[in-house]
Scaffold this motif. Sequence first.
Motif, PDB file in Angstrom:
ATOM      1  N   TYR A 132       0.815  -1.217   0.000  1.00  0.00           N
ATOM      2  CA  TYR A 132       0.000   0.000   0.000  1.00  0.00           C
ATOM      3  C   TYR A 132       0.849   1.268   0.000  1.00  0.00           C
ATOM      4  CZ  TYR A 132      -4.176  -2.782   0.420  1.00  0.00           C
ATOM      5  OH  TYR A 132      -5.186  -3.668   0.158  1.00  0.00           O
ATOM      6  N   LYS A 133       2.042   1.187   0.553  1.00  0.00           N
ATOM      7  CA  LYS A 133       2.939   2.338   0.524  1.00  0.00           C
ATOM      8  C   LYS A 133       3.269   2.751  -0.905  1.00  0.00           C
ATOM      9  CE  LYS A 133       5.566   1.823   4.862  1.00  0.00           C
ATOM     10  NZ  LYS A 133       6.918   1.507   5.393  1.00  0.00           N
ATOM     11  N   TYR A 134       3.477   1.740  -1.750  1.00  0.00           N
ATOM     12  CA  TYR A 134       3.949   2.018  -3.109  1.00  0.00           C
ATOM     13  C   TYR A 134       2.826   1.935  -4.156  1.00  0.00           C
ATOM     14  CZ  TYR A 134       8.023   0.674  -0.363  1.00  0.00           C
ATOM     15  OH  TYR A 134       8.956   0.577   0.631  1.00  0.00           O
ATOM     16  N   ALA A 135       1.587   1.860  -3.683  1.00  0.00           N
ATOM     17  CA  ALA A 135       0.447   1.636  -4.578  1.00  0.00           C
ATOM     18  C   ALA A 135       0.296   2.705  -5.659  1.00  0.00           C
ATOM     19  CB  ALA A 135      -0.844   1.544  -3.759  1.00  0.00           C
ATOM     20  N   PHE A 136       0.669   3.938  -5.350  1.00  0.00           N
ATOM     21  CA  PHE A 136       0.438   5.028  -6.299  1.00  0.00           C
ATOM     22  C   PHE A 136       1.731   5.576  -6.914  1.00  0.00           C
ATOM     23  CE2 PHE A 136      -3.564   5.432  -3.746  1.00  0.00           C
ATOM     24  CZ  PHE A 136      -4.424   5.096  -4.781  1.00  0.00           C
ATOM     25  N   ILE A 146       8.491   6.857  -5.631  1.00  0.00           N
ATOM     26  CA  ILE A 146       8.178   5.892  -4.578  1.00  0.00           C
ATOM     27  C   ILE A 146       8.024   6.602  -3.234  1.00  0.00           C
ATOM     28  CG2 ILE A 146       9.154   3.976  -3.241  1.00  0.00           C
ATOM     29  CD1 ILE A 146      10.321   2.905  -5.865  1.00  0.00           C
ATOM     30  N   LYS A 147       8.896   7.553  -2.976  1.00  0.00           N
ATOM     31  CA  LYS A 147       8.824   8.336  -1.737  1.00  0.00           C
ATOM     32  C   LYS A 147       7.516   9.124  -1.660  1.00  0.00           C
ATOM     33  CE  LYS A 147      11.048  12.216   0.632  1.00  0.00           C
ATOM     34  NZ  LYS A 147      12.098  13.268   0.523  1.00  0.00           N
ATOM     35  N   LYS A 148       7.124   9.748  -2.779  1.00  0.00           N
ATOM     36  CA  LYS A 148       5.895  10.535  -2.814  1.00  0.00           C
ATOM     37  C   LYS A 148       4.669   9.655  -2.603  1.00  0.00           C
ATOM     38  CE  LYS A 148       7.497  14.721  -3.687  1.00  0.00           C
ATOM     39  NZ  LYS A 148       7.298  15.842  -2.746  1.00  0.00           N
ATOM     40  N   SER A 149       4.734   8.424  -3.111  1.00  0.00           N
ATOM     41  CA  SER A 149       3.617   7.495  -2.910  1.00  0.00           C
ATOM     42  C   SER A 149       3.450   7.194  -1.421  1.00  0.00           C
ATOM     43  CB  SER A 149       3.867   6.195  -3.684  1.00  0.00           C
ATOM     44  OG  SER A 149       2.836   5.265  -3.455  1.00  0.00           O
ATOM     45  N   LYS A 150       4.565   6.989  -0.730  1.00  0.00           N
ATOM     46  CA  LYS A 150       4.516   6.733   0.712  1.00  0.00           C
ATOM     47  C   LYS A 150       3.914   7.921   1.449  1.00  0.00           C
ATOM     48  CE  LYS A 150       8.351   5.091   2.480  1.00  0.00           C
ATOM     49  NZ  LYS A 150       9.821   4.924   2.701  1.00  0.00           N
ATOM     50  N   GLU A 151       4.287   9.135   1.024  1.00  0.00           N
ATOM     51  CA  GLU A 151       3.746  10.346   1.651  1.00  0.00           C
ATOM     52  C   GLU A 151       2.247  10.472   1.367  1.00  0.00           C
ATOM     53  OE1 GLU A 151       5.942  13.712   0.268  1.00  0.00           O
ATOM     54  OE2 GLU A 151       7.872  12.970   0.993  1.00  0.00           O
ATOM     55  N   LEU A 152       1.870  10.116   0.154  1.00  0.00           N
ATOM     56  CA  LEU A 152       0.477  10.279  -0.265  1.00  0.00           C
ATOM     57  C   LEU A 152      -0.462   9.384   0.531  1.00  0.00           C
ATOM     58  CD1 LEU A 152      -1.263  11.805  -2.389  1.00  0.00           C
ATOM     59  CD2 LEU A 152      -1.024   9.806  -3.856  1.00  0.00           C
ATOM     60  N   LEU A 154      -6.281  16.202  -1.054  1.00  0.00           N
ATOM     61  CA  LEU A 154      -6.238  16.228   0.402  1.00  0.00           C
ATOM     62  C   LEU A 154      -4.844  16.526   0.923  1.00  0.00           C
ATOM     63  CD1 LEU A 154      -8.327  15.674   2.682  1.00  0.00           C
ATOM     64  CD2 LEU A 154      -7.386  13.364   2.801  1.00  0.00           C
ATOM     65  N   LYS A 155      -3.846  15.856   0.336  1.00  0.00           N
ATOM     66  CA  LYS A 155      -2.464  15.997   0.812  1.00  0.00           C
ATOM     67  C   LYS A 155      -1.716  17.140   0.129  1.00  0.00           C
ATOM     68  CE  LYS A 155      -2.158  12.443   3.643  1.00  0.00           C
ATOM     69  NZ  LYS A 155      -1.126  11.427   3.494  1.00  0.00           N
TER      70      LYS A 155
END
Length: 209
Positions: free
Chosen positions: A127-131, A148-154, A205-206
């Motif tokens: 789920y961390k890397y889903a997006f 990948i980092k941005k996906s974790k933040e999202l 949202l983010k």
Amino acid sequence: MILIKDVKREAIAKLSGKWGVSIGVLVLYILISMGLSSLTNVIKVYTGSTPLYIVLTILSIIITTLIAFGIINFFVLLSREEAVAVGDSFYGFKNSSLKAIGVMILSQIFIFLWTLLLIIPGIVAYYKYAFALYILRDNPDMEVTEAIKKSKELVYGYKGKLLLFQLSFIGWILLCIVTFGIAALWVAPYINTATAVFYNKLLELKKIS
């Protein structure tokens, strides 16, 4: 706040008038994937695990990954009410091809490594890397690790919501099974569009770019 029922309702609305092209895109992906899989299997049967089989297997993975990236592009466009065509599903062959492959490989490595610890950390990693590919689609100049980092933040704080969102389609997936896949012609576009809508709402949202 993201309400799953609102996401799904919006996805249905976005698909209005676009069901035909959405189904066509996914059927094309299935046909290409099946064709590549059949070809590699035939090569293996007649030649064994030869260099030719290995090359074709790697090529098959690359092609299906790039088409999957293109399908993300297609449904992101559709979710934003932009014009869509079957050709949009080949986006990955023209844009960020190497990065898309890099995101896929790196994400899978991370998920695998977390899974070695326990199943739960592996699921969380998924789920961390889903997006990550969605973010790369919106930011083609972004580096693989940054996507990948941005996906974790999202998804931070929303991994549980994303899990519940996916679980909400279990009834539809069961329908696909009992209809021998026929219902998937409608269910797959619905799920893909809803996922893109969920992604858009997380971006709003983010406020992550």
